[in-house]
Scaffold this active site. Sequence first.
Site, mmCIF file in Angstrom:
data_model
loop_
_atom_site.group_PDB
_atom_site.id
_atom_site.type_symbol
_atom_site.label_atom_id
_atom_site.label_comp_id
_atom_site.label_asym_id
_atom_site.label_seq_id
_atom_site.Cartn_x
_atom_site.Cartn_y
_atom_site.Cartn_z
ATOM 1 N N LYS A 13 0.838 -1.213 0.000
ATOM 2 C CA LYS A 13 0.000 0.000 0.000
ATOM 3 C C LYS A 13 0.873 1.263 0.000
ATOM 4 C CE LYS A 13 -2.138 -1.144 3.813
ATOM 5 N NZ LYS A 13 -1.420 -2.426 4.084
ATOM 6 N N ARG A 88 -9.846 1.346 8.639
ATOM 7 C CA ARG A 88 -9.304 0.026 8.902
ATOM 8 C C ARG A 88 -10.285 -0.845 9.674
ATOM 9 N NH1 ARG A 88 -3.647 0.527 8.645
ATOM 10 N NH2 ARG A 88 -2.560 -1.372 9.213
ATOM 11 N N ARG A 127 11.503 -5.831 4.528
ATOM 12 C CA ARG A 127 11.260 -4.378 4.443
ATOM 13 C C ARG A 127 12.237 -3.594 5.321
ATOM 14 N NH1 ARG A 127 5.470 -2.198 5.279
ATOM 15 N NH2 ARG A 127 5.545 -3.527 7.108
ATOM 16 N N ARG A 161 11.089 -2.076 11.022
ATOM 17 C CA ARG A 161 10.051 -1.578 11.930
ATOM 18 C C ARG A 161 9.880 -2.510 13.134
ATOM 19 N NH1 ARG A 161 4.954 -0.089 8.120
ATOM 20 N NH2 ARG A 161 3.860 -1.295 9.680
ATOM 21 N N ARG A 172 -0.919 -8.945 13.289
ATOM 22 C CA ARG A 172 -1.450 -7.911 12.379
ATOM 23 C C ARG A 172 -2.297 -8.544 11.279
ATOM 24 N NH1 ARG A 172 3.904 -5.287 10.728
ATOM 25 N NH2 ARG A 172 2.662 -4.227 9.141
#
Length: 217
Positions: A13, A88, A127, A161, A172
Amino acid sequence: MRIVLVGPPGAGKGTQAAYLARNLEIPHISTGDLFRANISQGTPLGVEAKSYMDAGNLVPDSVTIRMAEDRMEQADAAGGFLLDGFPRNLGQAEALDTYLKGKGISLDAVLDLEVPEDEVVKRIAGRRICRKNSAHVFHAEYSKPKTEGVCDVCGGELYQRDDDHEDTVRKRLEVYHSETEPIIDYYKAQELVVTIPALGKVEEVTQRAMSALGRGE
Ligand code: AP5
């Protein structure tokens, strides 16, 4: 244009939002980035949000909706915006509808990025994001920075992160299925949803999204 981007954690996203926002000349509004900016500045909002984010849970609606609305009120969002990570859950989707209705405006599209779960896990594991600006996103394998550990855009340090560790990612994904997926049906009922297959090169996915918005080449 007013667009919502939805998809599981790691679907791409933020990556797509950066390109789409530039092409469409609208601001990219990411509630995750807004929370991370507050965390790095040590604001009370950041301190509150961090405990929820590190556990893989949603930050309470009372905090999130006001923060998103405040951002949409800024001058650069007057002509449109691309929402990434908001709404969300159904409460946020309803609050957004009420907000837009109050302004006499509406959404143009909800882009649903579709990626298999094993790919999402690979994307999150590799990431790396920039400490100076969490909208600058890289991948250890798929989207390497020119110099390892250094952001190509601003020279900031790249790091993993806190919520990208395995247990939190699992949580998540669970929260995505239970809380966020229902908003896709909510928007399908409004005939706003376009599903974008999000496997393949970043540019290919951007092209699919642009075509879906009637802005393809
Ligand atoms: P948020 O920051 O929104 O995270 P997320 O939705 O979990 O999404 P991610 O940022 O993990 O992934 P992404 O889809 O943006 O993927 P990316 O482009 O980075 O939210 C974090 C937390 O904040 C939440 O858990 C919650 O606690 C809180 N929060 C945020 N909004 C909230 C709200 N509205 N209400 C309540 N709480 C909220 O890509 C991933 C990786 O893949 C990157 O390394 C990238 O380089 C790579 N990649 C991207 N595209 C491709 C491709 N096509 N091929 C190969 N690699 C690719």
